[in-house]
Scaffold this motif. Structure first.
Motif, PDB file in Angstrom:
ATOM      1  N   ASP A 188      -0.083 -10.849  -5.182  1.00 43.99           N
ATOM      2  CA  ASP A 188      -0.528 -10.731  -3.842  1.00 43.99           C
ATOM      3  C   ASP A 188      -2.180 -10.922  -3.444  1.00 43.99           C
ATOM      4  N   GLN A 198      -3.970 -11.314  -1.234  1.00 46.99           N
ATOM      5  CA  GLN A 198      -5.212 -10.579  -0.628  1.00 46.99           C
ATOM      6  C   GLN A 198      -5.833  -9.354  -1.534  1.00 46.99           C
ATOM      7  N   LYS A 199      -5.155  -9.068  -2.390  1.00 45.89           N
ATOM      8  CA  LYS A 199      -5.762  -8.005  -3.347  1.00 45.89           C
ATOM      9  C   LYS A 199      -6.772  -8.590  -4.116  1.00 45.89           C
ATOM     10  N   THR A 200      -6.795  -9.918  -4.336  1.00 49.64           N
ATOM     11  CA  THR A 200      -7.805 -10.688  -5.244  1.00 49.64           C
ATOM     12  C   THR A 200      -8.624 -11.571  -4.514  1.00 49.64           C
ATOM     13  N   LEU A 254      -7.138  -3.543 -11.869  1.00 49.74           N
ATOM     14  CA  LEU A 254      -6.539  -4.477 -10.970  1.00 49.74           C
ATOM     15  C   LEU A 254      -5.458  -5.325 -11.651  1.00 49.74           C
ATOM     16  N   GLU A 287      -2.922  -6.796 -10.765  1.00 49.51           N
ATOM     17  CA  GLU A 287      -2.603  -7.914 -10.497  1.00 49.51           C
ATOM     18  C   GLU A 287      -3.006  -9.198 -11.399  1.00 49.51           C
ATOM     19  N   SER A 290      -6.944 -18.713  -4.866  1.00 43.70           N
ATOM     20  CA  SER A 290      -6.432 -17.587  -5.444  1.00 43.70           C
ATOM     21  C   SER A 290      -4.857 -17.823  -6.132  1.00 43.70           C
TER      22      SER A 290
END
Lengths: 748, 345
Positions: free
Chosen positions: B61, B63-65, B125, B127, B326
């Motif tokens: 995702d 957004q998360k990073t 994290l 991800e 990203s």
């Protein structure tokens, strides 16, 4: 008057930690590695130096102990002398624990002028610890206020700075009330607050003290030091302190350690460098603030227990005291060998593995614990540190050379102690030797080379031998000698390792012994051949320099005994370039050494032949006939030279000294045949001259031909008596005397 | 570029010269005088070819990073963490908070953390990894409450740092269980906090931090790899910054190329999609150099490549990186992980 126990001034041996050093020599493994000897020698030298300093310090201390009335510094040269002794020793090595009693008494009794007192106080830097008793007695002096308020203040600052150096604090804690009473003094108040802050325990928080502090605060306003103490009180007993305190205060106390901090760090670093067992005794406050541009470049890490991890668990179970409930023995408390033995089952490695390096007790422990992760942790730390701190690989690191040297020494000592090389160190050498200038940290690097583990030689050849050879040929004579020496030690370490593993063969830990052994034999053979090559070239470059030859023969002294002494089925003769250089050398030491080496070769070869005939073990390694052939050629040349005076005729070595008679006659030398026998040999002629003078004191013609028959035997005995042991062993083993019986008769 | 450049390791110079040598694997026989990890030895060699993205790249995702983008990160290599447990992050946060408080006010560790208004948070994290074999990345954030109204105001992150490992199989394979391999550490914020957090990690997990500089050779790899990435139309120009050595005055040369031109050039150079070889990188750079020479008569090959910036990311040889996309985050991290591993092995 403060009470004083007279016994405290009795002269104890200064420097408690010396006893530790003595212990170490007993722990070290014996006899195998020479450099250890030199370490010890050096230590005894520095001990002597220390002794003389110690004497002058004791003199100074006894002077200060006896000094009665106010002595003027300007007028008294004695005072000046002793004062500067104390100062210089304090700043160099720190003061021994016994010194504090005397000096604090002098300072706080107000016998001397303030300038003197200040100078003494400023030099009160501990070498190890400060005895609690001296602090207690100085506090009692403080109570009678014989000294000026400036000195009182300076003393308090000193006490705050040195707080963590006080060996135990129970009695100091008992003086809490006395310190508290000093709060009245407006000038001292900030420092007293700081001290109380360090001392306060929960039981010290009393309603009357809280009231007193609040009174002071209302009188003096919101002072950060009062707030600090109050917030501590509030933390312990929130019910007693009801006022609101600001949450965020930048600094509570002024730093009072500026005067001493540099000195403490300097003393500490020096003591660590000097003593082979640097005992990481100091607590966090004395931690040198990042000495450098980097925040994590700490070469000597103090050992601290890995309790950080346990704390997490403990704090959940019970919030009391993780130490008392914890079973494990904290490494900080480990200071003696008996302690190690008693607690070995409940000891844990420190949180940072790097701290074992300078701690022999932990090295012992490491030796006992066969845990791969221990080595892995050390490997990573050491590898990174070596690369990061390397003075010739990293730009701008030159200024830290001394420090890096010290680190390399520590690593080397740990390797000697464990009798094995660190693989991170090996990799570091492989990486950095191609860039090495051969100058920076020279002796340290060369010593580390001697602990490179035996691995495939092809790797070693390109990573180690080639860069070393380049430096070797382009550097000075002394550098050549030291390279030969460290390669000799490398060889010895390999051979020792082989011996140890032969002994533990039954453990069958190394099932593939055969391949390992052949690998070892090949590796050793290639190393010996490499040294043979560079030695031959170096002797030509340096015109057969005696000194160089000495180191080369030293190397071959190990080589010639590999079969018998180290049980390695391998013998390699020195190249002709080395052999003839030694045989014809101008120096009797080298000639004698060559004789000894040839004698050992003979003994080894005979033993090998015998075991071959007996079909014993190690059959797969047969000495090549070439070795025997080479030995025989050399022995013919040697006997022809030294004994039968037929060297120019009989030498059949392709690089030998066989010469046609015609050519020899052209040289115009008379009696050229015997010019290298034991009488005429340039290395021995001085003995012959001396012998002639003793045997025929009146004859001044130096008629060497007189030495024959019975005299020849006398001359031999004379040579043996002069310490030419190698020559003796050689002649007795390798030369068939025609008539041993008649010879012994003649002697009688 | 004026200003403090970290001490460059002279070993970098070796890199180019020795890269054709095979990485000599160490024989794992017992017949050695020393103990230590029995992994292959590289001595700073870089491989002949590289993948652009981790093979099994999960669709993370973005957004998360996102918060990792457009910040300057200082790079460190970290040796494996000993006895680190991902299940104890809360405890670690608390201990780290206490440690920071103690360090900030030397010796006055009272009312830990609370009075200082600093809070340490440790989180994972997941991800950010290349495969399941990689441990989850670890994020540390220090935040302060504003002093005006301590209770209600929002916390402000004043320092953050993260450990990660993307496709670090080289190192993880041979490692015993009690070690966790997170070889790359990135920090943003005051260096004094980096120092404190780093010291705490060093003390607690017996690891070792080192600044990770990026050699000019590896910068050329980045330039080539990032040029080939598919980007939106209006991305910024590719810029290469060179510094001329041995001059009394520092002289920098900036070389900007339109991203589409660079991409077109790269497409003519690159043969196998998804994989890049050293030869291709060299050809690509040589083309750029000869183009520059035609116009300015300056041999860029005689200067030092200092900085590379593209739409994907920008990297400085001092070991400072800024991620911009990203989508390519893990790809860049994979290369950085590789560099970090080669520094600690």
């Amino acid at each position: 008057m403060p009470q004083r126990r007279s016994s405290k001034h009795s002269k104890k041996p200064l420097q408690v930690h010396n006893s530790n050093q003595a212990d170490l020599s007993a722990w070290r493994k014996r006899g195998t590695v020479n450099p250890e000897k030199s370490v010890q020698n050096r230590r005894s030298l520095s001990d002597q130096k220390n002794d003389s300093k110690q004497d002058s310090l004791e003199e100074a201390l006894s002077y200060f102990e006896k000094v009665q009335n106010r002595v003027s510094l300007k007028k008294s040269e004695v005072l000046q002398k002793h004062l500067s002794t104390v100062e210089s020793i304090a700043l160099q090595r720190g003061l021994p624990p016994e010194g504090f009693d005397v000096l604090l008494d002098v300072v706080l009794s107000g016998k001397l002028a303030d300038t003197v007192n200040t100078r003494i106080l400023k030099s009160l830097v501990p070498a190890s610890v400060i005895p609690e008793s001296s602090v207690v007695s100085s506090v009692s002096w403080l109570c009678v206020s014989k000294c000026s308020s400036n000195i009182q203040l300076l003393f308090l600052r000193w006490l705050i700075t040195m707080f963590d150096f006080i060996d135990r604090k129970e009695q100091v804690h008992a003086l809490y009330g006395i310190f508290f009473s000093f709060l009245n003094d407006e000038k001292l108040c900030p420092y007293i607050c700081h001290l109380l802050y360090l001392l306060t325990r929960k039981e010290n928080v009393k309603p009357f003290r809280v009231r007193r502090l609040l009174d002071l605060q209302s009188k003096m306003g919101m002072q950060p030091y009062l707030q600090a103490l109050l917030s501590l009180y509030k933390l312990y007993c929130p019910e007693l302190v009801s006022i609101a305190l600001p949450r965020k205060v930048k600094t509570y106390f002024k730093n009072s350690d500026g005067l001493w901090k540099a000195a403490i760090n300097a003393v500490r670093q020096r003591n660590q460098a000097n003593s082979p067992v640097s005992r990481p005794l100091f607590l966090d406050t004395a931690q040198p603030q990042s000495r450098k541009r980097k925040w994590n470049a700490q070469l000597i890490i103090p050992a601290s227990s890995a309790n950080m991890q346990n704390l997490v668990v403990d704090s959940k179970k019970n919030c009391v005291d993780s130490y008392s409930t914890n079973e494990s023995f904290p490494v900080e408390r480990l200071q003696t060998f008996p302690q190690l033995l008693r607690n070995i089952h409940r000891l844990e490695f420190p949180s940072q593995m790097g701290s074992v390096l300078a701690n022999p007790l932990l090295l012992h422990y490491m030796n006992c614990i066969k845990d791969e992760s221990v080595y892995l942790r050390l490997y990573y730390w050491m590898g990174q540190t070596l690369q990061e701190e390397c003075t010739w690989c990293v730009v701008d690191n030159n200024q830290y050379e001394e420090e890096f040297k010290g680190f390399l020494e520590t690593v080397y000592k740990a390797e000697c102690f464990l009798q094995e090389g660190f693989s991170s160190c090996e990799e570091f050498l492989y990486r950095s030797l191609p860039l090495w200038d051969g100058v920076s940290c020279r002796s340290q690097v060369l010593r580390l080379v001697s602990w490179i583990p035996l691995s495939t030689f092809s790797e070693m050849k390109s990573q180690l031998c080639d860069p070393l050879a380049q430096l070797f040929f382009t550097s000075s004579l002394y550098f050549k000698c030291s390279i030969i020496e460290s390669l000799k030690e490398l060889l010895q370490n390999w051979l020792n390792w082989h011996m140890v593993h032969l002994d533990s063969e039954s453990d069958s830990q190394f099932c593939s012994l055969d391949t390992t052994l052949s690998g070892l034999v090949n590796g050793v053979a290639e190393l010996v051949q490499f040294v043979g090559q560079i030695s031959t070239a170096a002797l030509q470059l340096e015109k057969n320099h005696t000194f160089l030859l000495y180191f080369i023969l030293d190397f071959y002294e190990t080589v010639c005994d590999m079969y018998l002494k180290y049980k390695l089925p391998l013998l390699i003769m020195p190249p002709a370039g080395v052999f003839y250089a030694a045989l014809l050398s101008m120096d009797s030491v080298n000639l004698n050494q060559l004789c000894y080496i040839m004698y050992r070769y003979r003994t080894n070869l005979i033993a090998a032949k015998e075991s071959e005939q007996n079909k014993k073990k190690l059959q797969q390694f047969k000495f090549s006939s070439q070795t025997y052939q080479e030995y025989n050629q050399y022995i013919i040349a040697m006997v022809g030279c030294l004994w039968t005076s037929t060297a120019f005729q009989k030498d059949n070595h392709p690089q030998g000294i066989r010469l046609d008679d015609e050519l020899l006659e052209k040289t115009g030398v008379q009696e050229y045949r015997n010019s290298f026998n034991i009488v005429y040999h340039p290395a021995l002629m001085c003995y012959a001259v001396d012998f002639l003078q003793q045997a025929w004191p009146d004859d001044t013609t130096f008629n060497f031909s007189l030495i024959k028959g019975k005299k020849w035997n006398w001359y031999l005995k004379y040579l043996y008596a002069r310490g030419l042991e190698g020559l003796k062993l050689f002649i007795e083993s390798s030369i068939n005397r025609v008539s041993k019986a008649s010879q012994s008769k003649a002697e009688n | 570029m004026a200003g403090g450049r970290p001490a460059a390791s002279a070993m970098e110079l070796m890199e180019g010269a020795t890269r054709t040598l095979p990485g000599s694997g160490r024989p794992s026989s017992a017949g050695r005088l020393s103990r230590g990890p029995l992994s292959g030895r590289m001595y700073g060699l870089s491989p002949g070819s590289r993948l652009l993205q981790p093979r099994s790249q999960e669709n993370a995702d973005p957004q998360k990073t996102a918060f990792l983008l457009r910040k300057q990160w200082t790079l460190y290599s970290v040796t494996p963490l000993y006895k680190f447990s991902a299940a104890r992050l809360k405890d670690y946060a608390r201990l780290l908070g206490v440690f920071i408080a103690a360090e900030k006010q030397k010796g006055l560790a009272v009312g830990a953390g609370a009075e200082l208004g600093l809070r340490a948070a440790v989180s994972s994290l997941p991800e950010l990894r290349g495969s399941e074999r990689d441990p989850a990345a670890l994020l540390i954030q220090l935040s302060s409450r504003s002093s005006v109204s301590p209770k209600n105001s929002e916390e402000k992150v004043i320092w953050s740092g993260w450990f990660c490992c993307v496709a670090g199989d080289d190192l993880t394979e041979n490692l015993p269980e009690e070690f966790t391999c997170l070889p790359l550490f990135l920090a943003n914020g005051a260096e004094s906090y980096t120092a404190i957090v780093g010291s705490w990690f060093q003390k607690t997990f017996d690891c070792c931090f080192r600044r990770l500089a990026i050699s000019p050779l590896n910068l050329t790899w980045m330039a080539a790899m990032w040029t080939g990435c598919k980007m939106d139309k209006n991305t910024s120009a590719m810029e290469l910054l060179f510094s001329v050595p041995h001059l009394p005055q520092p002289l920098d040369i900036s070389y900007a190329i339109h991203p589409e031109d660079a991409k077109a050039l790269w497409d003519t150079v690159q043969k196998t999609p998804g994989e890049i070889t050293q030869e291709e990188v060299d050809v690509f750079m040589d083309c750029l150099y000869s183009h520059f020479y035609r116009h300015f008569k300056i041999h860029l090959s005689a200067t030092k490549l200092v900085k590379v910036s593209t739409g994907v990311a920008s990297a400085h040889c001092d070991g400072i990186i800024k991620f911009l996309q990203s989508q390519y985050l893990t790809g860049v991290l994979m290369l950085l992980t590789e560099l970090a591993i080669s520094q600690i092995q």
